[in-house]
Design a protein around this motif. Structure first.
Motif, PDB file in Angstrom:
ATOM      1  N   PHE A  83     -47.903 -71.477 -68.851  1.00 26.55           N
ATOM      2  CA  PHE A  83     -49.276 -71.656 -69.674  1.00 26.55           C
ATOM      3  C   PHE A  83     -49.181 -70.483 -70.673  1.00 26.55           C
ATOM      4  N   PHE A  84     -49.921 -72.035 -71.726  1.00 26.64           N
ATOM      5  CA  PHE A  84     -49.414 -70.854 -73.328  1.00 26.64           C
ATOM      6  C   PHE A  84     -50.200 -70.924 -73.847  1.00 26.64           C
ATOM      7  N   VAL A  85     -50.164 -70.392 -74.844  1.00 30.53           N
ATOM      8  CA  VAL A  85     -50.878 -68.848 -75.672  1.00 30.53           C
ATOM      9  C   VAL A  85     -51.621 -70.410 -76.850  1.00 30.53           C
ATOM     10  N   ASP A  86     -53.230 -70.086 -76.679  1.00 33.33           N
ATOM     11  CA  ASP A  86     -53.650 -71.189 -78.220  1.00 33.33           C
ATOM     12  C   ASP A  86     -53.462 -69.819 -79.228  1.00 33.33           C
ATOM     13  N   PRO A  87     -53.149 -70.484 -80.434  1.00 31.41           N
ATOM     14  CA  PRO A  87     -53.021 -72.068 -80.533  1.00 31.41           C
ATOM     15  C   PRO A  87     -51.295 -71.998 -80.145  1.00 31.41           C
ATOM     16  N   ASP A 143     -48.608 -72.290 -81.831  1.00 32.55           N
ATOM     17  CA  ASP A 143     -47.753 -72.364 -82.062  1.00 32.55           C
ATOM     18  C   ASP A 143     -47.715 -70.439 -82.630  1.00 32.55           C
ATOM     19  N   ALA A 144     -48.444 -70.374 -80.971  1.00 29.99           N
ATOM     20  CA  ALA A 144     -48.555 -68.585 -81.608  1.00 29.99           C
ATOM     21  C   ALA A 144     -46.775 -68.333 -80.454  1.00 29.99           C
ATOM     22  N   GLY A 145     -46.609 -68.930 -80.460  1.00 34.41           N
ATOM     23  CA  GLY A 145     -44.888 -68.199 -79.324  1.00 34.41           C
ATOM     24  C   GLY A 145     -44.807 -67.611 -78.467  1.00 34.41           C
ATOM     25  N   LEU A 146     -46.465 -67.983 -77.678  1.00 35.39           N
ATOM     26  CA  LEU A 146     -46.735 -66.593 -76.746  1.00 35.39           C
ATOM     27  C   LEU A 146     -46.720 -67.647 -74.941  1.00 35.39           C
ATOM     28  N   VAL A 147     -46.270 -67.298 -74.349  1.00 32.97           N
ATOM     29  CA  VAL A 147     -46.925 -67.567 -72.895  1.00 32.97           C
ATOM     30  C   VAL A 147     -47.569 -66.782 -72.028  1.00 32.97           C
ATOM     31  N   LEU A 148     -47.845 -67.114 -70.992  1.00 35.12           N
ATOM     32  CA  LEU A 148     -48.084 -66.151 -69.423  1.00 35.12           C
ATOM     33  C   LEU A 148     -46.496 -66.443 -69.055  1.00 35.12           C
ATOM     34  N   ARG A 149     -45.941 -65.593 -68.913  1.00 37.21           N
ATOM     35  CA  ARG A 149     -44.688 -65.044 -68.292  1.00 37.21           C
ATOM     36  C   ARG A 149     -44.557 -65.976 -66.982  1.00 37.21           C
ATOM     37  N   THR A 150     -43.723 -67.613 -66.730  1.00 32.47           N
ATOM     38  CA  THR A 150     -43.847 -67.806 -65.652  1.00 32.47           C
ATOM     39  C   THR A 150     -42.287 -66.861 -64.737  1.00 32.47           C
ATOM     40  N   ASP A 178     -54.468 -62.280 -84.910  1.00 31.40           N
ATOM     41  CA  ASP A 178     -53.158 -63.246 -85.219  1.00 31.40           C
ATOM     42  C   ASP A 178     -52.069 -63.305 -86.253  1.00 31.40           C
ATOM     43  N   ARG A 179     -51.256 -63.183 -85.132  1.00 35.99           N
ATOM     44  CA  ARG A 179     -49.827 -62.978 -86.014  1.00 35.99           C
ATOM     45  C   ARG A 179     -48.757 -64.599 -84.160  1.00 35.99           C
ATOM     46  N   ALA A 180     -48.311 -64.748 -84.721  1.00 39.88           N
ATOM     47  CA  ALA A 180     -47.197 -65.974 -84.155  1.00 39.88           C
ATOM     48  C   ALA A 180     -46.369 -64.789 -83.589  1.00 39.88           C
ATOM     49  N   ALA A 181     -45.514 -65.193 -82.667  1.00 38.57           N
ATOM     50  CA  ALA A 181     -44.366 -64.973 -82.762  1.00 38.57           C
ATOM     51  C   ALA A 181     -43.632 -66.090 -82.550  1.00 38.57           C
ATOM     52  N   PRO A 182     -42.151 -65.510 -83.438  1.00 41.05           N
ATOM     53  CA  PRO A 182     -40.819 -66.296 -83.983  1.00 41.05           C
ATOM     54  C   PRO A 182     -40.054 -66.762 -82.693  1.00 41.05           C
ATOM     55  N   VAL A 183     -40.127 -68.185 -82.415  1.00 39.60           N
ATOM     56  CA  VAL A 183     -38.868 -68.932 -80.895  1.00 39.60           C
ATOM     57  C   VAL A 183     -37.577 -68.898 -81.815  1.00 39.60           C
ATOM     58  N   PRO A 184     -36.764 -67.847 -82.397  1.00 34.25           N
ATOM     59  CA  PRO A 184     -35.341 -68.665 -82.861  1.00 34.25           C
ATOM     60  C   PRO A 184     -34.328 -69.115 -81.413  1.00 34.25           C
ATOM     61  N   GLY A 185     -34.803 -69.280 -80.939  1.00 33.78           N
ATOM     62  CA  GLY A 185     -33.446 -70.016 -80.157  1.00 33.78           C
ATOM     63  C   GLY A 185     -32.418 -69.455 -79.181  1.00 33.78           C
ATOM     64  N   VAL A 186     -31.976 -70.313 -78.808  1.00 40.12           N
ATOM     65  CA  VAL A 186     -31.180 -69.528 -77.658  1.00 40.12           C
ATOM     66  C   VAL A 186     -29.870 -69.339 -78.020  1.00 40.12           C
ATOM     67  N   ALA A 243     -45.434 -59.119 -81.559  1.00 43.26           N
ATOM     68  CA  ALA A 243     -47.507 -60.130 -81.429  1.00 43.26           C
ATOM     69  C   ALA A 243     -47.718 -60.258 -80.425  1.00 43.26           C
ATOM     70  N   VAL A 244     -46.409 -59.552 -79.261  1.00 38.86           N
ATOM     71  CA  VAL A 244     -46.941 -59.393 -77.268  1.00 38.86           C
ATOM     72  C   VAL A 244     -47.999 -58.710 -77.814  1.00 38.86           C
ATOM     73  N   PRO A 245     -49.726 -59.057 -77.470  1.00 38.46           N
ATOM     74  CA  PRO A 245     -50.549 -58.373 -76.939  1.00 38.46           C
ATOM     75  C   PRO A 245     -50.370 -56.974 -76.411  1.00 38.46           C
ATOM     76  N   HIS A 246     -51.082 -56.700 -76.927  1.00 33.84           N
ATOM     77  CA  HIS A 246     -51.475 -54.783 -75.816  1.00 33.84           C
ATOM     78  C   HIS A 246     -51.655 -55.199 -74.766  1.00 33.84           C
ATOM     79  N   GLN A 247     -51.628 -54.531 -73.900  1.00 35.57           N
ATOM     80  CA  GLN A 247     -51.503 -54.667 -72.040  1.00 35.57           C
ATOM     81  C   GLN A 247     -52.124 -53.792 -71.672  1.00 35.57           C
ATOM     82  N   PRO A 248     -52.910 -52.866 -71.514  1.00 31.92           N
ATOM     83  CA  PRO A 248     -52.477 -51.571 -71.016  1.00 31.92           C
ATOM     84  C   PRO A 248     -52.429 -51.952 -69.638  1.00 31.92           C
TER      85      PRO A 248
END
Ligand SMILES: [Zn+2]
Lengths: 366, 847
Positions: free
Chosen positions: A175-179, A181-188, B607-615, B630-635
């Protein structure tokens, strides 16, 4: 009734006549014995031991006797009164016991069919099982870590050596977060917590991670888009696959009890190398061959429990751990699957629907 | 990957009595997990029949049936001819056909019995290929002389056909992990089977190949934008076969193998390329030579270029797409390694073909396949890595088959543009397997295994180090651990011992973890059942809950690919999904129900994007911080919902419906269980009833007043919209607030053993004054002798003014050091009343 001392013959005093006293005593004792309740006994007490009772009146007459007669009459009346008091006391005790017993009988309640008046609720078997698994790990000296369900793509994939272009990344049904390019997913999987823990705590590290995970599967009897995993990660000097196997065996023992052994078979996961799938010996047939193939394991004698392996060097590098110094192992298994094995739940949907009757089959400890 | 057992047996020596099950078990041991076993589903008497008489009988429905008398030898027990009705017309008297007799079963569990039809008793069936599960490439029933060719000569009526038609053949389907691209071939599977069992392996790629020449069809590799420095195509072999008759049928042995491997036979040229791909793992492509005008040029796409692929889709190409193009007409022929185009497709009239056997970069193919959502047999293999040393051999095998089956002539010229880069050897410590796996592998054993899987070993100076050159088909063997896995798996994972590690010891569960367990137990102990609901919601739900348009809880994280378009958002509160569980219970007949859920909710950050700097490398601290933030607050939250009776009625008397006070009490019990005092203040908040809701506040360790959550009765409209029973009550609490507020060590005070004195106080106050306000005023005024206070009665009615209410409190006083005197108690009580009077206008009743 006695009059003044006109007539001076004690024998003449009728109340002190031994026969009369004997008669009074007999009458009193008979009345006492005949009293069938404490109330009756109270009347009897007044009649035969009260101030106006024959024996009390007789007692009063004694003073009028000449000294020579006093002693004998006193003794006779005293004995009679003592006998009455004694009998009253005995009867009183007896009737009290009888009354107490009767009250207990009268007060009896039928408590054989008492449903819950404020019925107990129940925990859900999935979190209970996850807690049990966590407790087994804690018992081995591990700690329990947690991480977010909505996770950075980097933690869910790249940190775990899932290259963007690698087929394994595409196979995760993410599951990817919209948009996009947000770089967020629901962890798999709960594995991103491996990377988080290594970054935050460093090595040596022994953590287990129960948690909620997501895949884009439709709900059916064996799949659910939202499920739970138990992850394990150990990074230390000198850890080997034998330690991995030992840990899994302990966990299987803690969860499923005696005789449930595990086996490893080669597999592939980007974040472990070497990698293995872990199977448990089938709960139903225990691997014994049968005429008709076992439906639980399909006749193979083994059921798949989860994936595991030695932590890939790229995972250690991505989290700043020196792979030349530290080695580690990791594993992960489904909690729902474990419940299904352990408690014979045949349909995944029962774990999802929230029907309280399902919970009610379990106690508060699973 | 579907592995036809018969085909496998050509490349590796299988035992005489081998079964699919045995093969699957042998393959699992080396890491090829069994997916399924496929055998024919045809059972029972399937025999050769000779058609003795055939009568065409037109029917009223316009059909014509054939009424046949068929000689099935002694197979029917009588030797008499069998009467069978057949709807097909592609056979004549004297033909040998396949007859299934009553008692037989066809695929799909279709049982054959004698039955009356079209005025005859039809005792059996004359079968078509499709009915037997042999494919549907032919109209009508099987005529054995056509179907089997020369093999049919020796057939006699009544003879069993199960074996002859290959219906006893088995297919083992295994799951190939993404690191083992080479196992998408019979060659790879056969090799693995050999590793597992020691059976002799015959490499089908061990084929004589003529050397490259210079006069062949011109090919230019012109990748000007390699991805990650890897050329999109590092080897391209082109071979020409002329004078083909592609209208010829694919031979049965080949189409059977293709079908068994899960591919439909299509046409001779396509079937040959597919066959070679399945055999060797090398995807091939055949172009119609007549449709090519110039050299083959492999290059990246140009802006706005398009290609109509074989699946009839016109695709706009991306600059990263690698293409096979016709350099003469400058047209696109194929998406390299993924799919060919229509313009150069081979047809039945094609006589000359160009066979492409190329090695394309895995990353390039993977991206193109993903970009165009086009996953093909070819792309699947290239993505996982194809043996770059098998390119020329595969082309040769295809040429040989085309010549042999299609009647063509091989052009002697061989184009082989070869840019292969030498593979890097791995310097390997022979002790590493033992150190990593915990099994005492000797150096000899390690060398033996690595050699067996195709590695070349060269000794280094140090005795325990070797240089290992992995085989060309194993691009996944890149470092020590990958080689360790080979040693462990070939030697057998079952040899790994079980050793429990002994860490120095942990600190047990955290406060938060323990507290969440306690909260769950406390609630379950009071009659609430724990449930888990999916966290997905839609905007509609926010409307149903009556959230104001500007409510922050409407700001939910959206999924790009939700399971349902109705629920694309992540819930921001548990009460957005929990009521569904209550409703389901009620609809299933459980009228008295109370449920709770403990889980995280998602509160998006800006609306902040999380960078994906690779492996493979640790990102710098700044990047890591950006990712984390960038990871949402998840209380962690807790929600509870209840309807129906909380105290059950029964023979002991009447019960009591769960009401707003129950839900407040449950919420309070949670805070009490955490050892945190909680204060309830009236609140108006959706989705609650505006007059029956409180906010629960706690004091945090730093002295701040924190909002724990809300409890009360749901707004009647909300209950109605959600389909919940009337007067459903609910609460939602932020457990993280509770965790913080309770994370402190209680310091115990001594308990007084002196007697307590109680004093009841009845006060009238305006109805608008809250109970808690009066209570706090009394508490404040009573001073430290007050031990506890309890509101035990609330009265409204004739005895007092209409706008007033009377509150009865029981004050309990106790001193630590003495028995209180009556005057002291009265003084404290009067002080409490005075404070209440001053703060709330309370008047003592009866005073
Ligand atoms: Zn079994």
């Amino acid at each position: 009734m006695s009059g003044p001392n006109k007539n001076y013959d004690p024998v003449e005093v009728a109340a002190l006549d031994p026969a009369v006293i004997e008669q009074d005593l007999t009458a009193a004792l008979a009345a006492i014995a005949a009293a069938s309740s404490l109330e009756e006994l109270k009347s009897v007490r007044i009649a035969h031991a009260g101030e106006r009772s024959p024996l009390a009146l007789a007692n009063r007459e004694i003073g009028a006797l000449p000294p020579s007669a006093k002693a004998e009459a006193g003794k006779r009346v005293g004995q009679a009164r003592a006998a009455v008091t004694q009998a009253l006391k005995g009867r009183q005790a007896q009737l009290e016991v009888e009354r107490d017993e009767r009250i207990l009988v009268e007060e009896a309640l039928d408590l054989t069919a008492v449903p819950g008046r404020r019925p107990l609720g129940r925990r859900h078997p999935v979190p209970l099982t996850a807690e049990r698994m966590a407790d087994v790990m804690v018992g081995m000296g591990w700690e329990i870590a947690e991480g977010p369900g909505v996770e950075a793509e980097w933690f869910n994939f790249d940190a775990l050596n899932f290259d963007t272009d690698h087929p394994a990344r595409q196979m995760q049904d993410t599951f990817f977060v919209d948009p996009a390019d947000a770089g967020l997913v629901l962890r798999t999987h709960t594995s991103p917590v491996q990377a988080r823990s290594l970054l935050e705590r460093g090595a040596p590290l022994y953590v287990a991670v129960p948690g909620k995970t997501f895949r884009t599967d439709e709900l059916d009897a064996t799949h659910t888009p939202v499920f739970h995993q138990m992850e394990g990660l150990a990074v230390d000097e000198g850890l080997t696959m034998a330690h991995l196997k030992g840990t899994l065996d302990r966990l299987a023992y803690g969860l499923f009890g005696e005789g449930i052994t595990s086996r490893l078979r080669p597999a592939y996961f980007p974040f472990t190398e070497p990698s293995a799938e872990m199977d448990l010996v089938c709960f139903v047939c225990r691997g014994e061959p049968a005429a008709t193939p076992c439906r639980t394991c399909g006749g193979t004698g083994w059921i798949e429990w989860g994936g595991c392996g030695m932590v890939n060097h790229n995972v250690l590098r991505a989290t700043g751990i020196d792979p030349e110094r530290y080695q580690g192992f990791a594993f992960g298994m489904g909690v729902e699957r474990s419940v299904m094995f352990r408690n014979g739940v045949a349909d995944m949907r029962e774990l999802i629907e929230g029907d309280v009757r399902f919970n009610a089959q379990f106690g508060m400890e699973i | 990957m579907r592995v036809p057992v018969e085909w496998l047996g050509e490349y590796v020596a299988l035992p005489e009595d081998v079964t699919g099950e045995r093969i699957a078990a042998d393959l699992v041991r080396v890491g090829l997990e069994e997916e399924a076993l496929h055998g024919s589903e045809v059972t029972g008497p399937l025999v050769v029949g000779r058609v003795l008489e055939l009568t065409k009988e037109p029917q009223r429905n316009g059909k014509t049936i054939s009424w046949c008398r068929v000689d099935v030898g002694a197979a029917n027990g009588t030797g008499e001819p069998q009467g069978i009705v057949c709807g097909a017309h592609n056979f004549v008297e004297g033909d040998l056909v396949a007859v299934i007799l009553p008692g037989g079963v066809l695929p799909g569990g279709f049982e054959i019995s004698a039955r009356k039809t079209y005025g005859h008793v039809s005792a059996g069936m004359i079968c078509s290929s499709r009915e037997l599960g042999l494919g549907d490439d032919h109209e009508g029933i099987i005529v054995l002389t056509e179907h089997l060719g020369e093999q049919a000569v020796h057939l006699e009526p009544g003879q069993d056909l199960i074996g002859v038609l290959g219906l006893d053949r088995e297919v083992v389907e295994v799951n190939v992990t993404p690191d083992r691209g080479y196992c998408f071939s019979l060659r790879g599977i056969a090799r693995e089977y050999s590793h597992s069992t020691g059976a002799a392996f015959t490499d089908p790629a061990d084929l004589p190949v003529p050397p490259a020449t210079t006069g062949g069809y011109a090919v230019r590799l012109a990748d000007e934008s390699p991805l990650s420095g890897v050329e999109g195509c590092d080897r391209y072999v082109a071979r020409v076969v002329q004078g083909l008759d592609l209208s010829r049928l694919t031979p049965r042995w080949m189409s059977t193998r293709l079908l068994e491997a899960g591919m439909r036979p299509i046409s001779l040229a396509v079937d040959v390329t597919n066959y070679v791909m399945l055999a060797l793992g090398q995807p091939l492509h055949a172009f119609d030579l007549a449709r090519l005008s110039g050299p083959v040029v492999v290059r990246r796409a140009r802006p706005a270029e398009t290609l109509r692929t074989l699946d009839d889709v016109t695709r706009t190409l991306d600059a990263e797409d690698l293409l096979v193009t016709d350099g003469g007409s400058d047209t696109v022929l194929a998406l390299a390694g993924v799919m060919g185009g229509e313009s150069s497709e081979v047809s039945a009239g094609t006589t000359d073909v160009l066979v492409e056997s190329a090695h394309f970069d895995a990353r390039t193919v993977a991206r193109t396949s993903r970009r165009h959502r086009l996953s093909t047999e070819a792309s699947k293999r290239f993505e996982r890595g194809v043996d770059p040393d098998v390119t020329a051999v595969a082309a040769q095998l295809a040429v040989d088959l085309l010549v042999e089956i299609g009647g063509g002539t091989a052009d002697p010229e061989v184009t082989d543009v070869d840019h292969r880069v030498a593979r890097a050897p791995v310097v390997f410590d022979l002790d590493l397997p033992a150190r990593y796996v915990g099994v005492d592998y000797t150096h000899e054993r390690v060398r033996e295994v690595l050699t067996e899987i195709g590695c070349s070993l060269t000794d280094q100076d140090a005795s325990d180090r070797v240089s290992v050159l992995p085989p060309s088909w194993r691009p996944d063997l890149t470092d020590g651990p990958t080689l360790v896995e080979e040693v462990a798996r070939i030697d057998g994972y079952d040899r790994i011992p079980s050793v429990v590690p002994s860490p120095t010891g942990g600190r047990g569960l955290t406060h938060a973890q323990r507290l969440r367990r306690v909260v769950a137990s406390v609630l379950a102990g009071q009659g609430l059942s724990e449930v888990l609901t999916y966290p997905f919601v839609g905007q509609d739900r926010f409307d149903e809950l009556g959230l104001p348009l500007d409510d922050e809880r409407r700001r939910a994280l959206a999924l790009a690919n939700p399971l349902s378009d109705e629920a694309p958002l992540m819930r921001t509160e548990l009460l957005q999904t929990l009521p569904e569980a209550l409703r389901r219970n009620v609809s299933r007949g459980t009228r008295d129900v109370a449920v709770f859920e403990i889980d995280t909710v998602t509160r998006p950050v800006d609306d902040r994007a999380a960078p994906v700097p690779g492996v493979g490398a640790r990102p710098d601290d700044a990047t890591l911080a950006t990712i984390r933030s960038a990871v949402p607050h998840q209380p962690w939250h807790l929600a509870l919902v209840a309807a129906g009776e909380s105290d059950r009625s029964g023979w002991w008397g009447a019960g009591r419906a769960a009401d707003a006070a129950d839900v407040v009490a449950w919420a309070r019990s949670v805070a009490e269980a955490a050892g945190v005092p909680v204060r309830a203040v009236p609140a108006e908040r959706a989705p609650w009833h505006p007059g029956r809701c409180v906010a629960l506040r706690v004091v945090t360790p730093d002295g701040e007043d924190g909002l724990l959550g809300h409890a009360g009765e749901l707004h009647p409209k909300v209950a109605q919209r959600l389909g919940l029973p009337e007067r459903t009550v609910a609460a939602e609490l932020d457990l993280d607030v509770l965790v913080t507020a309770s994370d402190r060590r209680v310091q115990a005070s001594p308990i007084s053993t002196h007697p307590a004195a109680t004093s009841d106080v009845a006060l009238t106050v305006p109805r608008s004054v809250h109970h808690s306000t009066v209570e706090s005023a009394l508490l404040e005024g009573a001073g430290e002798l007050l031990e506890s206070i309890l509101l035990f009665d609330v009265y409204r009615g004739d005895q007092i003014e209409e706008h007033e209410k009377s509150l009865a409190f029981r004050l309990t006083f106790r001193a630590h050091d003495r028995t209180l005197r009556t005057e002291e108690v009265n003084a404290a009580r009067d002080a409490a009343i005075a404070r209440a009077a001053a703060l709330t206008g309370a008047v003592q009743r009866g005073a």
